[in-house]
Structure formats: structure tokens, C-alpha cells
Scaffold this motif. Structure first.
Motif, PDB file in Angstrom:
ATOM      1  N   MET A   1     -14.579   6.621  25.106  1.00  0.00           N
ATOM      2  CA  MET A   1     -14.426   6.224  23.727  1.00  0.00           C
ATOM      3  C   MET A   1     -14.998   7.341  22.853  1.00  0.00           C
ATOM      4  O   MET A   1     -16.112   7.806  23.079  1.00  0.00           O
ATOM      5  CB  MET A   1     -15.177   4.902  23.494  1.00  0.00           C
ATOM      6  N   LYS A   2     -14.238   7.732  21.856  1.00  0.00           N
ATOM      7  CA  LYS A   2     -14.671   8.778  20.942  1.00  0.00           C
ATOM      8  C   LYS A   2     -15.678   8.198  19.955  1.00  0.00           C
ATOM      9  O   LYS A   2     -15.446   7.153  19.360  1.00  0.00           O
ATOM     10  CB  LYS A   2     -13.468   9.352  20.200  1.00  0.00           C
ATOM     11  N   MET A   3     -16.813   8.855  19.809  1.00  0.00           N
ATOM     12  CA  MET A   3     -17.891   8.335  18.957  1.00  0.00           C
ATOM     13  C   MET A   3     -17.770   8.888  17.534  1.00  0.00           C
ATOM     14  O   MET A   3     -18.512   9.764  17.123  1.00  0.00           O
ATOM     15  CB  MET A   3     -19.252   8.685  19.560  1.00  0.00           C
ATOM     16  N   THR A   4     -16.832   8.337  16.772  1.00  0.00           N
ATOM     17  CA  THR A   4     -16.684   8.701  15.370  1.00  0.00           C
ATOM     18  C   THR A   4     -17.690   7.905  14.548  1.00  0.00           C
ATOM     19  O   THR A   4     -18.297   6.940  15.054  1.00  0.00           O
ATOM     20  CB  THR A   4     -15.266   8.382  14.875  1.00  0.00           C
ATOM     21  N   LEU A   5     -17.833   8.256  13.287  1.00  0.00           N
ATOM     22  CA  LEU A   5     -18.743   7.517  12.402  1.00  0.00           C
ATOM     23  C   LEU A   5     -18.305   6.059  12.311  1.00  0.00           C
ATOM     24  O   LEU A   5     -19.133   5.147  12.350  1.00  0.00           O
ATOM     25  CB  LEU A   5     -18.788   8.160  11.010  1.00  0.00           C
ATOM     26  N   THR A  10     -19.223   0.408  13.701  1.00  0.00           N
ATOM     27  CA  THR A  10     -18.721  -0.802  14.361  1.00  0.00           C
ATOM     28  C   THR A  10     -19.679  -1.252  15.457  1.00  0.00           C
ATOM     29  O   THR A  10     -19.994  -2.440  15.576  1.00  0.00           O
ATOM     30  CB  THR A  10     -17.308  -0.564  14.935  1.00  0.00           C
ATOM     31  N   LEU A  11     -20.173  -0.310  16.256  1.00  0.00           N
ATOM     32  CA  LEU A  11     -21.129  -0.651  17.320  1.00  0.00           C
ATOM     33  C   LEU A  11     -22.427  -1.221  16.743  1.00  0.00           C
ATOM     34  O   LEU A  11     -22.995  -2.171  17.297  1.00  0.00           O
ATOM     35  CB  LEU A  11     -21.420   0.579  18.175  1.00  0.00           C
ATOM     36  N   ILE A  12     -22.882  -0.653  15.638  1.00  0.00           N
ATOM     37  CA  ILE A  12     -24.096  -1.155  14.982  1.00  0.00           C
ATOM     38  C   ILE A  12     -23.887  -2.599  14.528  1.00  0.00           C
ATOM     39  O   ILE A  12     -24.734  -3.477  14.765  1.00  0.00           O
ATOM     40  CB  ILE A  12     -24.497  -0.245  13.799  1.00  0.00           C
ATOM     41  N   PHE A  40     -11.910  -4.718  17.724  1.00  0.00           N
ATOM     42  CA  PHE A  40     -12.274  -3.628  16.822  1.00  0.00           C
ATOM     43  C   PHE A  40     -12.402  -2.262  17.482  1.00  0.00           C
ATOM     44  O   PHE A  40     -12.354  -1.247  16.800  1.00  0.00           O
ATOM     45  CB  PHE A  40     -13.561  -3.969  16.061  1.00  0.00           C
ATOM     46  N   LEU A  41     -12.585  -2.239  18.795  1.00  0.00           N
ATOM     47  CA  LEU A  41     -12.700  -0.956  19.483  1.00  0.00           C
ATOM     48  C   LEU A  41     -11.508  -0.678  20.391  1.00  0.00           C
ATOM     49  O   LEU A  41     -11.405   0.391  20.973  1.00  0.00           O
ATOM     50  CB  LEU A  41     -14.004  -0.894  20.284  1.00  0.00           C
TER      51      LEU A  41
END
Length: 127
Positions: A1-5, A10-12, A40-41
Motif C-alpha cells: 500500500m502506498k503511504m500517501t498523506l 485515513t489510517l489515523i 476506504f483503502l
């Protein structure tokens, strides 16, 4: 999974929501995180379930359990029951994950959704 802002935000949100609901009503893992990871992911059902379990691997509920244990009502946890269920949860989790990995994605989503629907109906319509 690409960790974009956007992914990090979304993870937060998912982490905070699952944590708050876990402490508030005792849910968080499968009921909250799995659907949100899928919606969402864009994770697959298998990936979302595995990630949800990985999140719960460290003692993420330690402080919530501590609050319940030390509450002014003399503690709300029967530790014999907790340890018994915990041991069997470990065994059941192992067996359940083996089974889930043998089920195709579409069927697994339907099983998950059906289970959530039954729980929701029971909670809504019982006293």
C-alpha cells in the motif's frame, strides 16, 4: 500500500475510531477496521482481516482494560474468564484464519456481512 498523506490520514481516523469504539463499547477490530480497510483503502477482505488482526497483536487495549479493572466499582473484569477465553481465542483465531484463507474473496465478504447483519439485528431488537 502506498503511504500517501491521504492514506496516512485515513489510517489515523480508522485507528482512532476503532480505539474509541473499543474502549466505549468493546468493539473495534473486525466490526470497525475490516469494513473501513475495504471501503476506504481498497484492501481485499483477506488483507483487511489480516491487517485487523495484526493491529490487535500488540497490547492495544491495555489502557482500556486497565480503566475497567481499576474502576470505582471494584473492577469489571473476571480474570479467570478473560484468561480462559483468551487462550481459546488464540486457538480459534488460528483455526479460523486457516479456514478463511481457504474461502474465496466473494464468499468471505458475504459471510462477514451476514454475521454483522445478524449481530446488528439482535442488538437493535432485543432489550
Amino acid at each position: 500500500m502506498k503511504m500517501t498523506l491521504s492514506t496516512i490520514i485515513t489510517l489515523i481516523i480508522i485507528g482512532l475510531l476503532a480505539g474509541v469504539l473499543s474502549g466505549l463499547v468493546g468493539v473495534g477490530g473486525g466490526i470497525i477496521m475490516v469494513p473501513l480497510f475495504v471501503l476506504f483503502l481498497g484492501l481485499t477482505q483477506h488483507n483487511a482481516q489480516g491487517l485487523s488482526l495484526a493491529v490487535m497483536l500488540p497490547p492495544v487495549t491495555f489502557l482500556a482494560v486497565y480503566n475497567y479493572h481499576t474502576s470505582g466499582t471494584g473492577g469489571n473484569i473476571d480474570w479467570r474468564v478473560a484468561l480462559t477465553v483468551s487462550l481459546l481465542f488464540i486457538i480459534g483465531g488460528f483455526l479460523g484464519s486457516k479456514l478463511a484463507l481457504q474461502i474465496d474473496q466473494r464468499t468471505l465478504k458475504k459471510i462477514f456481512g451476514f454475521f454483522m447483519l445478524i449481530v446488528a439485528i439482535k442488538l437493535i431488537f432485543t432489550k
